[in-house]
Write an enzyme that holds these catalytic residues in place. Structure first.
Site, PDB file in Angstrom:
ATOM      1  N   SER A 157       0.851  -1.190   0.000  1.00  0.00           N
ATOM      2  CA  SER A 157       0.000   0.000   0.000  1.00  0.00           C
ATOM      3  C   SER A 157       0.889   1.244   0.000  1.00  0.00           C
ATOM      4  O   SER A 157       1.696   1.431   0.931  1.00  0.00           O
ATOM      5  CB  SER A 157      -0.870   0.027   1.254  1.00  0.00           C
ATOM      6  OG  SER A 157      -1.312   1.361   1.478  1.00  0.00           O
ATOM      7  N   HIS A 166      -1.164  -1.262  -4.320  1.00  0.00           N
ATOM      8  CA  HIS A 166      -2.428  -0.943  -3.648  1.00  0.00           C
ATOM      9  C   HIS A 166      -2.468   0.553  -3.372  1.00  0.00           C
ATOM     10  O   HIS A 166      -1.581   1.099  -2.716  1.00  0.00           O
ATOM     11  CB  HIS A 166      -2.519  -1.734  -2.340  1.00  0.00           C
ATOM     12  CG  HIS A 166      -3.823  -1.626  -1.616  1.00  0.00           C
ATOM     13  ND1 HIS A 166      -4.940  -2.327  -1.976  1.00  0.00           N
ATOM     14  CD2 HIS A 166      -4.178  -0.870  -0.544  1.00  0.00           C
ATOM     15  CE1 HIS A 166      -5.932  -2.041  -1.138  1.00  0.00           C
ATOM     16  NE2 HIS A 166      -5.495  -1.164  -0.257  1.00  0.00           N
ATOM     17  N   ASP A 219      -4.516   3.614  -1.796  1.00  0.00           N
ATOM     18  CA  ASP A 219      -5.565   3.910  -0.798  1.00  0.00           C
ATOM     19  C   ASP A 219      -6.109   5.319  -0.969  1.00  0.00           C
ATOM     20  O   ASP A 219      -5.450   6.296  -0.611  1.00  0.00           O
ATOM     21  CB  ASP A 219      -4.988   3.762   0.623  1.00  0.00           C
ATOM     22  CG  ASP A 219      -4.895   2.306   1.039  1.00  0.00           C
ATOM     23  OD1 ASP A 219      -3.850   1.917   1.590  1.00  0.00           O
ATOM     24  OD2 ASP A 219      -5.872   1.564   0.799  1.00  0.00           O
ATOM     25  N   MET A 233      -8.666   8.110   0.173  1.00  0.00           N
ATOM     26  CA  MET A 233      -9.443   8.438   1.366  1.00  0.00           C
ATOM     27  C   MET A 233     -10.005   9.850   1.221  1.00  0.00           C
ATOM     28  O   MET A 233      -9.297  10.760   0.759  1.00  0.00           O
ATOM     29  CB  MET A 233      -8.558   8.369   2.612  1.00  0.00           C
ATOM     30  CG  MET A 233      -7.960   6.996   2.842  1.00  0.00           C
ATOM     31  SD  MET A 233      -6.951   6.957   4.345  1.00  0.00           S
ATOM     32  CE  MET A 233      -6.355   5.281   4.262  1.00  0.00           C
ATOM     33  N   HIS A 256      -8.265   1.213  -3.847  1.00  0.00           N
ATOM     34  CA  HIS A 256      -9.167   0.969  -2.719  1.00  0.00           C
ATOM     35  C   HIS A 256      -9.832   2.282  -2.351  1.00  0.00           C
ATOM     36  O   HIS A 256      -9.175   3.182  -1.816  1.00  0.00           O
ATOM     37  CB  HIS A 256      -8.335   0.409  -1.551  1.00  0.00           C
ATOM     38  CG  HIS A 256      -9.111   0.183  -0.301  1.00  0.00           C
ATOM     39  ND1 HIS A 256      -8.482  -0.049   0.904  1.00  0.00           N
ATOM     40  CD2 HIS A 256     -10.441   0.144  -0.040  1.00  0.00           C
ATOM     41  CE1 HIS A 256      -9.397  -0.225   1.846  1.00  0.00           C
ATOM     42  NE2 HIS A 256     -10.595  -0.110   1.296  1.00  0.00           N
ATOM     43  N   MET A 262     -11.882   4.452  -0.115  1.00  0.00           N
ATOM     44  CA  MET A 262     -12.475   4.662   1.208  1.00  0.00           C
ATOM     45  C   MET A 262     -13.163   6.016   1.146  1.00  0.00           C
ATOM     46  O   MET A 262     -12.696   7.021   1.728  1.00  0.00           O
ATOM     47  CB  MET A 262     -11.392   4.590   2.297  1.00  0.00           C
ATOM     48  CG  MET A 262     -10.925   3.156   2.526  1.00  0.00           C
ATOM     49  SD  MET A 262      -9.320   3.024   3.322  1.00  0.00           S
ATOM     50  CE  MET A 262      -8.277   3.200   1.879  1.00  0.00           C
ATOM     51  N   MET A 302     -11.142  -6.113   5.456  1.00  0.00           N
ATOM     52  CA  MET A 302     -10.381  -5.164   6.272  1.00  0.00           C
ATOM     53  C   MET A 302     -10.035  -5.827   7.602  1.00  0.00           C
ATOM     54  O   MET A 302     -10.926  -6.321   8.310  1.00  0.00           O
ATOM     55  CB  MET A 302     -11.194  -3.900   6.522  1.00  0.00           C
ATOM     56  CG  MET A 302     -11.487  -3.053   5.285  1.00  0.00           C
ATOM     57  SD  MET A 302     -10.044  -2.572   4.347  1.00  0.00           S
ATOM     58  CE  MET A 302      -9.166  -1.573   5.557  1.00  0.00           C
ATOM     59  N   ASP A 340      -6.444  -6.597   4.138  1.00  0.00           N
ATOM     60  CA  ASP A 340      -5.944  -5.230   4.143  1.00  0.00           C
ATOM     61  C   ASP A 340      -5.870  -4.664   5.565  1.00  0.00           C
ATOM     62  O   ASP A 340      -6.889  -4.348   6.166  1.00  0.00           O
ATOM     63  CB  ASP A 340      -6.878  -4.367   3.280  1.00  0.00           C
ATOM     64  CG  ASP A 340      -6.268  -3.018   2.973  1.00  0.00           C
ATOM     65  OD1 ASP A 340      -6.962  -2.182   2.379  1.00  0.00           O
ATOM     66  OD2 ASP A 340      -5.097  -2.801   3.342  1.00  0.00           O
TER      67      ASP A 340
HETATM   68  C1  DX5 Z   1      -6.077   1.350   5.726  1.00  0.00           C
HETATM   69  C2  DX5 Z   1      -5.662   0.990   4.303  1.00  0.00           C
HETATM   70  C3  DX5 Z   1      -4.615  -0.096   4.293  1.00  0.00           C
HETATM   71  C4  DX5 Z   1      -3.331   0.331   5.005  1.00  0.00           C
HETATM   72  C5  DX5 Z   1      -2.441  -0.861   5.230  1.00  0.00           C
HETATM   73  O1  DX5 Z   1      -7.247   2.108   5.694  1.00  0.00           O
HETATM   74  O2  DX5 Z   1      -6.760   0.537   3.563  1.00  0.00           O
HETATM   75  O3  DX5 Z   1      -4.317  -0.442   2.934  1.00  0.00           O
HETATM   76  O4  DX5 Z   1      -2.658   1.277   4.221  1.00  0.00           O
HETATM   77  O5  DX5 Z   1      -1.348  -0.411   5.995  1.00  0.00           O
HETATM   78  P1  DX5 Z   1      -0.638  -1.417   7.037  1.00  0.00           P
HETATM   79  O6  DX5 Z   1      -0.202  -2.591   6.193  1.00  0.00           O
HETATM   80  O7  DX5 Z   1       0.494  -0.613   7.595  1.00  0.00           O
HETATM   81  O8  DX5 Z   1      -1.676  -1.811   8.039  1.00  0.00           O
HETATM   82 ZN    ZN Z   2      -6.307  -0.328   1.539  1.00  0.00          ZN
END
Ligand code: DX5
Ligand code: ZN
Length: 229
Positions: free
Chosen positions: A12, A37, A39, A41, A70, A72, A141, A176
């Site tokens: 990620s 990956h 992320d 947000m 991903h 969010m 998750m 994840d």
């Molecule tokens: C959290 C993200 C994950 C996160 C994983 O909301 O969706 O992808 O970045 O990070 P680690 O592997 O450090 O938990």
């Molecule tokens: Zn993620």
């Protein structure tokens, strides 16, 4: 994208150097990651804000493997075309992000991307029962979304349940949150095949020390494969 259930490591970039995304993506791919990956947000669905379609479009030329986006965010539907245009290969939406997840997944596929469904730790596997033919990936998750570096929440029973529900459909189970060489075997043994890892891949490394990324990726992959015998 062909389908196989071999263990894949998807770093990620939330844990990467935010001033160096292009070089970081090139580094993790050169060091053997399978997917990247991304992320996204929005500061509304989760209490953090990262980047949107323009940034994801800028990442695209650097990604030679698979860009696994991903979301969010909530709402989702009005942004699907922008992420298709940005070049996402897989676009994952949270079941909890709105009232019409079935329509969202259909719209993602209609826009030419693989459709992913993310389930927060509080959402049971049964919530996905009517969606098995609408998804290409289920993201379980194992942290509450919003931040990297959090403690792993054990969802192995949910992973086993989902693997049972999926049957022989070509559907990935992605884990994840909090994935590292200790937790990877647990979820691999339960039926997960794609392992997202942020802090466990990027810690100790940099674009100037990319070999650390390779060591970290190998450690996670080897631990997962060891659990599969
Ligand atoms: C959290 C993200 C994950 C996160 C994983 O909301 O969706 O992808 O970045 O990070 P680690 O592997 O450090 O938990
Ligand atoms: Zn993620």
């Amino acid at each position: 994208m062909s389908f196989d259930r071999s263990i894949k490591i998807a770093p990620s970039i939330l844990s990467a150097d935010f001033a160096n995304f292009g070089k970081e993506i090139q580094a993790i791919e050169a060091q053997g990651c399978d997917w990247v990956h991304v992320d996204v947000m929005d500061g509304h669905f989760v209490p953090n804000l990262t980047f949107g379609p323009p940034a994801v479009k800028a990442f695209r030329p650097h990604v030679k493997t698979v860009m696994d986006v991903h979301l969010m965010i909530s709402p989702v539907d009005q942004y699907i075309d922008a992420y298709a245009d940005a070049g996402a290969d897989i676009l994952t939406a949270h079941l909890e992000a709105g009232p019409h997840i079935h329509r969202t997944l259909q719209a993602i596929r209609a826009a030419g991307m693989k459709a992913g469904l993310a389930l927060n730790p509080g959402t049971p596997a049964s919530a996905a029962a009517e969606l098995m033919d609408s998804v290409d990936l289920i993201c379980v998750m194992t942290v509450n979304p919003g931040f990297g570096g959090q403690k792993f929440i054990d969802m192995t029973a949910k992973v086993r349940q989902l693997r049972e529900m999926i049957g022989d459909r070509p559907v990935h189970i992605e884990i994840d949150g909090g994935v590292d060489p200790t937790t990877a075997p647990l979820v691999a043994a339960a039926g997960a095949d794609v392992l997202v890892a942020g802090s466990a891949v990027f810690r100790g490394g940099s674009v100037d020390k990319p070999e650390v990324y390779g060591d970290n990726i190998r450690a996670i992959r080897d631990a997962a494969n060891a659990a599969l015998g």
